[in-house]
Design a protein around this motif. Structure first.
Motif, short mmCIF file in Angstrom:
data_model
loop_
_atom_site.label_atom_id
_atom_site.label_comp_id
_atom_site.label_asym_id
_atom_site.label_seq_id
_atom_site.Cartn_x
_atom_site.Cartn_y
_atom_site.Cartn_z
N LEU A 298 0.84 -1.20 0.00
CA LEU A 298 0.00 0.00 0.00
C LEU A 298 0.86 1.24 0.00
CD1 LEU A 298 -2.69 -0.72 2.78
CD2 LEU A 298 -3.04 -0.80 0.28
N ARG A 299 0.42 2.23 -0.73
CA ARG A 299 1.01 3.57 -0.70
C ARG A 299 0.01 4.43 0.08
NH1 ARG A 299 0.28 8.24 -4.51
NH2 ARG A 299 -1.72 7.25 -4.80
N LEU A 300 0.49 5.09 1.13
CA LEU A 300 -0.41 5.87 1.99
C LEU A 300 0.01 7.33 2.03
CD1 LEU A 300 -0.26 3.17 4.74
CD2 LEU A 300 -2.45 3.98 3.85
N GLY A 301 -0.95 8.22 2.05
CA GLY A 301 -0.63 9.65 2.12
C GLY A 301 -1.89 10.49 2.13
N TYR A 302 -1.71 11.78 1.95
CA TYR A 302 -2.84 12.71 1.99
C TYR A 302 -3.22 13.10 0.57
CZ TYR A 302 -1.48 12.88 6.88
OH TYR A 302 -1.16 12.53 8.16
N GLY A 303 -4.49 12.91 0.22
CA GLY A 303 -4.93 13.22 -1.14
C GLY A 303 -6.23 14.02 -1.12
N ALA A 304 -6.70 14.37 -2.33
CA ALA A 304 -7.95 15.14 -2.46
C ALA A 304 -9.12 14.16 -2.52
CB ALA A 304 -7.87 15.99 -3.72
N PRO A 305 -10.34 14.60 -2.13
CA PRO A 305 -11.52 13.71 -2.15
C PRO A 305 -11.82 13.15 -3.54
CG PRO A 305 -12.03 15.80 -1.08
CD PRO A 305 -10.66 15.94 -1.64
N LEU A 306 -12.37 11.96 -3.57
CA LEU A 306 -12.63 11.24 -4.84
C LEU A 306 -14.08 10.78 -4.90
CD1 LEU A 306 -9.73 8.68 -5.10
CD2 LEU A 306 -10.14 10.61 -6.61
N PRO A 307 -14.59 10.56 -6.11
CA PRO A 307 -15.94 9.97 -6.19
C PRO A 307 -15.93 8.50 -5.81
CG PRO A 307 -15.03 10.29 -8.39
CD PRO A 307 -14.03 10.87 -7.44
N TRP A 308 -17.10 7.98 -5.60
CA TRP A 308 -17.35 6.62 -5.14
C TRP A 308 -17.29 5.66 -6.34
CZ3 TRP A 308 -22.07 3.60 -5.72
CH2 TRP A 308 -22.18 2.58 -4.79
N THR A 309 -16.79 4.43 -6.12
CA THR A 309 -16.83 3.39 -7.16
C THR A 309 -18.05 2.50 -6.90
OG1 THR A 309 -14.43 3.44 -7.38
CG2 THR A 309 -15.53 1.46 -8.15
N PRO A 310 -18.88 2.26 -7.92
CA PRO A 310 -20.17 1.59 -7.67
C PRO A 310 -20.06 0.15 -7.20
CG PRO A 310 -19.87 2.07 -10.01
CD PRO A 310 -18.66 2.58 -9.32
N ARG A 311 -21.16 -0.34 -6.67
CA ARG A 311 -21.24 -1.73 -6.21
C ARG A 311 -22.47 -2.40 -6.81
NH1 ARG A 311 -16.86 -0.31 -4.76
NH2 ARG A 311 -15.81 -0.81 -2.80
N ARG A 312 -22.46 -3.75 -6.81
CA ARG A 312 -23.63 -4.50 -7.24
C ARG A 312 -24.76 -4.30 -6.21
NH1 ARG A 312 -22.25 -10.44 -8.32
NH2 ARG A 312 -20.80 -10.31 -6.59
N SER A 313 -25.93 -4.80 -6.56
CA SER A 313 -27.03 -4.63 -5.60
C SER A 313 -27.00 -5.80 -4.62
CB SER A 313 -28.36 -4.54 -6.33
OG SER A 313 -28.64 -5.79 -6.91
N LEU A 314 -27.69 -5.62 -3.50
CA LEU A 314 -27.68 -6.64 -2.45
C LEU A 314 -28.19 -7.99 -2.97
CD1 LEU A 314 -27.26 -7.44 0.47
CD2 LEU A 314 -29.45 -6.38 1.06
N GLU A 315 -29.23 -7.97 -3.79
CA GLU A 315 -29.78 -9.25 -4.27
C GLU A 315 -28.78 -10.02 -5.13
OE1 GLU A 315 -33.12 -8.53 -7.18
OE2 GLU A 315 -32.54 -6.49 -6.69
N ASP A 316 -27.82 -9.33 -5.75
CA ASP A 316 -26.80 -10.01 -6.57
C ASP A 316 -25.83 -10.82 -5.73
OD1 ASP A 316 -27.74 -8.96 -8.93
OD2 ASP A 316 -26.44 -7.19 -8.84
N VAL A 317 -25.70 -10.50 -4.45
CA VAL A 317 -24.67 -11.16 -3.65
C VAL A 317 -25.28 -12.07 -2.57
CG1 VAL A 317 -22.97 -9.34 -4.08
CG2 VAL A 317 -24.41 -9.22 -2.05
N LEU A 318 -26.58 -12.32 -2.66
CA LEU A 318 -27.22 -13.18 -1.66
C LEU A 318 -27.42 -14.59 -2.22
CD1 LEU A 318 -29.94 -10.84 -0.13
CD2 LEU A 318 -27.81 -11.60 0.92
N LEU A 319 -27.05 -15.58 -1.43
CA LEU A 319 -27.29 -16.98 -1.80
C LEU A 319 -28.56 -17.43 -1.12
CD1 LEU A 319 -23.82 -18.72 -1.34
CD2 LEU A 319 -25.18 -18.73 -3.42
N ASP A 320 -29.48 -18.03 -1.86
CA ASP A 320 -30.78 -18.50 -1.36
C ASP A 320 -31.13 -18.05 0.07
OD1 ASP A 320 -28.93 -21.19 -2.06
OD2 ASP A 320 -29.28 -20.84 0.05
#
Ligand code: FMN
Length: 325
Positions: A298-320
């Protein structure tokens, strides 16, 4: 339709939804989100989703397990912040290799303020691939991050200036090996540089302003031809062995470090080529000289704010799972 998962043990339906949605905000290689959850009457099972493995970039699923470990730590943290103890069993089945963990929300506890801080950082954490400000991270903050790693049974070491210089060279060579492989490029093209309406993969706006080659970031405070200036903060998170449980632990340590860093106002990005390429990883072990298996750089430091990266919906990751609409 709003998906509602039924309650589990002492967690009511709303709390189950909330902790699962938090877990889904974990980082994952190329934002593949390679996890599935099954809600049983007593707990939440975390499964690896083998359909989301990256056969060229990650042939043995090491990064897939790390990403699932990051989701597991997020789930545990969200449960603790809701006021319950997350009793966790790692790799509970000899017969089902994809079942990585079971988390049972048990006795009510007053949330620890440190855990509440980590939980508050969950939606704010981002991978920031852009150059950071030349502001030095205090040693006390590094000590807190190291402690966070150890709490999850993993190890952190900070690379000194000479090790960063050698890592830069190693990263360039590992990238060259990857970028001359047509199969690697095809897989990278499938998962990155995507449009804004994607639910997985890396949208192009997430890499805007980032150098094309992450090895440049290791030189960012020095300028291309100078050896002056502070060394960027580069840390390795490693494990004692390279087995499935240790990888899962390292993934949990990764997310504990990232959330702790976010809470301290820090940003982070990954330098993965020297770990992804087998020969480079062996060289990295020698370069670090500490005997552990490097899992994440990891490279760690102080940066400017960034937009969010999207995620799948909850139903896509639920098993029965029982769902009420
Ligand atoms: C194990 C692991 C390795 C990663 N390696 C890289 C990498 O080499 N380069 C990169 O730009 N991002 C890397 N990422 C970051 C993911 O691309 C990122 O988590 C994903 O796109 C979701 O975005 P977010 O972290 O901002 O939520 C890695 C993430 C994980 C968990």
């Amino acid at each position: 339709m709003t998906i509602q998962v039924t309650g589990i043990g002492r967690l009511n339906s709303e709390q189950v939804n909330s902790v699962l949605r938090s877990a889904m905000l974990a980082p994952s290689t190329h934002n593949t989100q390679p996890w599935l959850f099954r809600c049983t009457g007593t707990g939440i099972e975390l499964h690896a989703d083998p359909r989301r493995i990256l056969p060229v970039t990650d042939p043995d699923g090491r990064e897939l397990v790390l990403s699932c470990g990051a989701a597991l730590f997020t789930l545990r943290t969200a449960i603790r912040a809701s006021g319950f103890h997350p009793a966790t069993t790692l790799v509970p089945s000899r017969t089902d290799p994809d079942l990585l963990a079971v988390v049972r929300p048990l006795a009510e506890r007053t949330p620890d303020p440190k855990i509440s801080r980590l939980a508050r950082a969950i939606p704010h954490r981002r991978t920031n691939r852009r150059p950071f400000l030349s502001r030095v991270v205090p040693d006390a903050t590094l000590a807190v991050l190291r402690h966070a790693t150890e709490l999850e049974h993993s190890w952190m070491s900070r690379l000194d200036a000479e090790q960063c210089r050698r890592l830069q060279d190693l990263t360039e060579r590992a990238r060259r090996a990857q970028f001359t492989d047509p199969a690697f490029l095809a897989e990278l093209g499938r998962w990155t540089g995507l449009g804004a309406n994607t639910r997985d993969g890396v949208p192009s706006y997430a890499t805007e302003g980032a150098p094309a080659d992450e090895s440049w970031l290791l030189d960012e405070f020095r300028g291309p031809h100078s050896n002056t200036g502070p060394t960027p903060l580069v840390v390795m998170i490693g494990s004692l062995t390279d087995d499935r449980i240790d990888r899962l632990q390292a993934g949990q340590a990764l997310q504990r470090v990232l959330l702790t860093a976010t809470g301290a106002g820090l940003d982070a990005s990954f330098i993965s080529p020297p770990i992804m390429v087998r020969e480079a990883r062996a060289e990295l072990r020698r370069l670090l000289g500490c005997g552990v298996w490097p899992q994440v750089l990891l490279r760690l430091g102080y940066g400017a704010p960034l937009p969010w990266t999207p995620r799948r919906s909850l139903e896509d990751v639920l098993l029965d799972t029982l769902i009420t609409a």
